[in-house]
Design an enzyme around this catalytic site. Structure first.
Site, PDB file in Angstrom:
ATOM      1  CE  LYS A   1      -2.998   2.849   2.904  1.00  0.00           C
ATOM      2  NZ  LYS A   1      -2.037   3.979   2.974  1.00  0.00           N
TER       3      LYS A   1
ATOM      4  N   GLY B   1       4.729   3.405  11.069  1.00  0.00           N
ATOM      5  CA  GLY B   1       3.945   4.633  11.102  1.00  0.00           C
ATOM      6  C   GLY B   1       3.488   4.970  12.502  1.00  0.00           C
ATOM      7  CB  SER B   2       0.772   7.170  13.645  1.00  0.00           C
ATOM      8  OG  SER B   2      -0.412   6.554  13.148  1.00  0.00           O
TER       9      SER B   2
ATOM     10  N   GLY C   1      -1.107   1.920  13.520  1.00  0.00           N
ATOM     11  CA  GLY C   1      -0.587   0.580  13.767  1.00  0.00           C
ATOM     12  C   GLY C   1      -1.488  -0.225  14.686  1.00  0.00           C
TER      13      GLY C   1
ATOM     14  CD  GLU D   1       9.758   1.681  13.396  1.00  0.00           C
ATOM     15  OE1 GLU D   1       9.535   2.834  13.795  1.00  0.00           O
ATOM     16  OE2 GLU D   1      10.402   1.412  12.377  1.00  0.00           O
TER      17      GLU D   1
ATOM     18  CB  CYS E   1      11.039   5.639  14.043  1.00  0.00           C
ATOM     19  SG  CYS E   1      12.319   4.731  13.154  1.00  0.00           S
TER      20      CYS E   1
ATOM     21  CD  GLU F   1       6.999   9.185  17.525  1.00  0.00           C
ATOM     22  OE1 GLU F   1       7.981   9.017  16.800  1.00  0.00           O
ATOM     23  OE2 GLU F   1       5.889   8.638  17.318  1.00  0.00           O
TER      24      GLU F   1
END
Length: 529
Positions: free
Chosen positions: A186, A246-247, A251, A270, A307, A397
């Site tokens: 994707k 990603g976020s 996730g 992740e 990240c 984060e």
């Protein structure tokens, strides 16, 4: 000479571009100024998602290690040959600097070649052989042999902040193809052109290596279909596993969707990470300049959109810490403005900084303006452990060029801070000889919620090598038992399979008595080549 294909704006399924047929259109925007870029991209339809997933299921068949390795090598060759055009497009869509993207392209091709070499070497399949013993009493011992086998088609989600190394041709795709799993990617809507150019390299390599066209597919996802494409892909019964970077919100949603399927599948996500840095008193006194130089570059690099960027920096009150903090604020204040990936990223970061600095006992250091027409500049916030405990959002984060400095009363509070930080990709510790007594017992406590310990360095810059671990306990990752970087990443897409009393001629080559591939195997409890 290799010519870079022109953009079609389409998804690529079964080796060919899809026909728009009324699909929702969207356009990429230049990260630097927000202007729309000329090419129309066509979001994949629900039918396209089904065709890609079914094509991957049809392509899921036994392939030799040599064929897989050659595929990965050819992808690397095509990406390198077309690299100039790919980097130019990525610069336009992401705002990342040329040196950063050229380095990322090199990392991407290196990952592909690393997995090619790993596949050929063969020991990753983890062969174990226990010979039978018909004379054993009271019951005969069966002959049991096991190895890792591929799970099936893998859905890979492209990352916003790494348009090459963690996207279409990145580590998830490379490791999945290496394991023998077909891949459906994707694409990320922030860099659809970059994604298509990388996808064309894989499509062309699949064709050149004469593999089934369903071995790889690329789905454009943007506009009204941005979220739907990913959800439909995860829900499709042909998909056997998911790789995501990603976020935390996205996730967690994908992990939940995969668990709700009639046949649940693993999601290797992740997600967010604060990557705490602990500055022990001796290091603050003796290594101030080195700490300031390393930390300022790590916090500000790539506009803080990594990240592994240091998000929390803990230190003990006194011990020359005020001087270090002042120097760090000065160094970050001198940083040139940088473009973030999109206006949405910039606005979200700016709003979060403004919200956090309004909290009691949170001090903002350095310049008052963090976001201008020229870009964003780094921000430092300072607080104490008690405030962090009262306001948990401080420990979340903050995606962008910023860090939270947390003042602790003593070294024991540094351990408390580590527990507040929660699951994270990395823990970094700066120490001197005078800190060793404390560190000898505190290190396991500081690191128990982390996937990687860094000493006297910074967490940014993830080396692609066999020993690397890029994961950590939740919320950093959905699966702390895995890694998305390094040789072990290939194991995510495999499962163990045992063969009991199966005739030698019917076994996979890796399990046969003659060991035709010559790989290292565990035979009757002893390692043998």
């Amino acid at each position: 000479m290799t010519t870079t294909p022109s953009l079609t704006g389409s998804s690529w399924i079964l080796g060919a571009p899809t026909e728009p047929l009324g699909a929702p259109r969207f356009r990429a925007r230049a990260a630097a100024d927000g202007r729309e870029l000329a090419v129309d991209f066509h979001a994949a339809s629900e039918r396209d998602v089904g065709l890609a997933a079914d094509g991957a299921r049809g392509a899921f068949a036994a392939t030799t290690f040599d064929v897989r390795a050659r595929l990965l090598e050819r992808v690397a060759e095509l990406l390198a040959a077309r690299g100039a055009a790919i980097v130019e497009r990525a610069m336009l869509e992401t705002g990342l600097a040329r040196p950063r993207l050229e380095g990322e392209l090199a990392r991407t091709t290196n990952q592909l070649r690393t997995f090619a070499a790993l596949v050929r070497e063969g020991s990753w399949v983890d062969v174990a052989i226990d010979h039978g013993d018909l004379a054993r009493a009271p019951l005969p011992k069966p002959d049991v042999r096991s190895m890792l086998v591929p799970l099936g088609p893998v859905a890979v989600f492209g990352a916003s902040n790494f348009p090459l190394a963690f996207s279409v041709a990145g580590g998830d795709t490379a490791s999945a193809l290496a394991s023998g799993c077909p891949v459906v990617v994707k694409g990320h809507p922030l860099h659809p052109g970059t994604g298509e150019l990388a996808a064309r390299a894989i499509v062309d390599a699949v064709a050149e290596c004469e593999l089934a066209p369903g071995t790889f597919a690329f789905l454009q996802a943007g506009g009204a279909r941005e979220v739907a494409v990913g959800l439909e892909l995860v829900r499709h019964p042909a998909i056997a596993a998911v790789g995501f970077t990603g976020s935390s919100a996205a996730g967690t949603t994908l992990t939940r969707e995969a668990a709700l399927r009639a046949r649940p599948i693993p999601v290797f996500a992740e997600m967010g990470s604060t990557n705490p840095v602990f500055l022990l008193p001796g290091a603050v006194r003796e290594k101030r300049d080195a700490i300031v130089s390393a930390l300022s570059a790590s916090i500000a690099g790539s506009a803080g959109q990594l990240c592994t960027r240091p998000g929390i920096v803990g230190f003990v009150r006194g011990h020359a810490s005020d001087a270090l903090v002042e120097r760090l604020a000065q160094a970050l204040g001198a940083s040139a403005p940088q473009t973030m990936l999109s206006s949405a990223h910039r606005d979200a970061w700016h709003e979060r900084i403004e919200r956090l600095q309004r909290l009691e006992r949170v001090q903002r250091l350095g310049a008052a303006t963090a976001s201008t027409a020229a870009g964003v500049t780094p921000v430092l916030l300072r607080t104490d452990l008690a405030t962090l405990e009262e306001a948990p959002e401080l420990a979340e984060e903050c995606f962008g060029p910023s860090a939270l400095l947390v003042e602790c009363a003593n070294e024991d509070e540094l351990v408390d801070l580590a527990q507040q930080a929660g699951g994270t990709l990395t823990v970094t510790i700066w120490s001197a000889a005078s800190d060793r007594a404390f560190l000898s017992w505190a290190l396991p406590l500081l690191a128990r919620d982390s996937g990687r310990i860094v000493h006297d360095g910074v967490p940014t810059g993830v080396e692609v090598c066999a020993a690397m671990v890029h994961s950590g306990p939740f919320p950093a990752c959905s699966r702390p038992d895995s890694t998305s970087v390094g040789a072990r990443a290939i194991r995510r897409w495999c499962r163990p399979m045992a063969f009991q009393n199966v005739p030698d001629e019917l076994l996979p080559d890796e399990l046969r008595e003659a060991n035709p591939r010559g790989i290292t195997r565990l035979v009757d409890g002893k390692w043998r080549a």
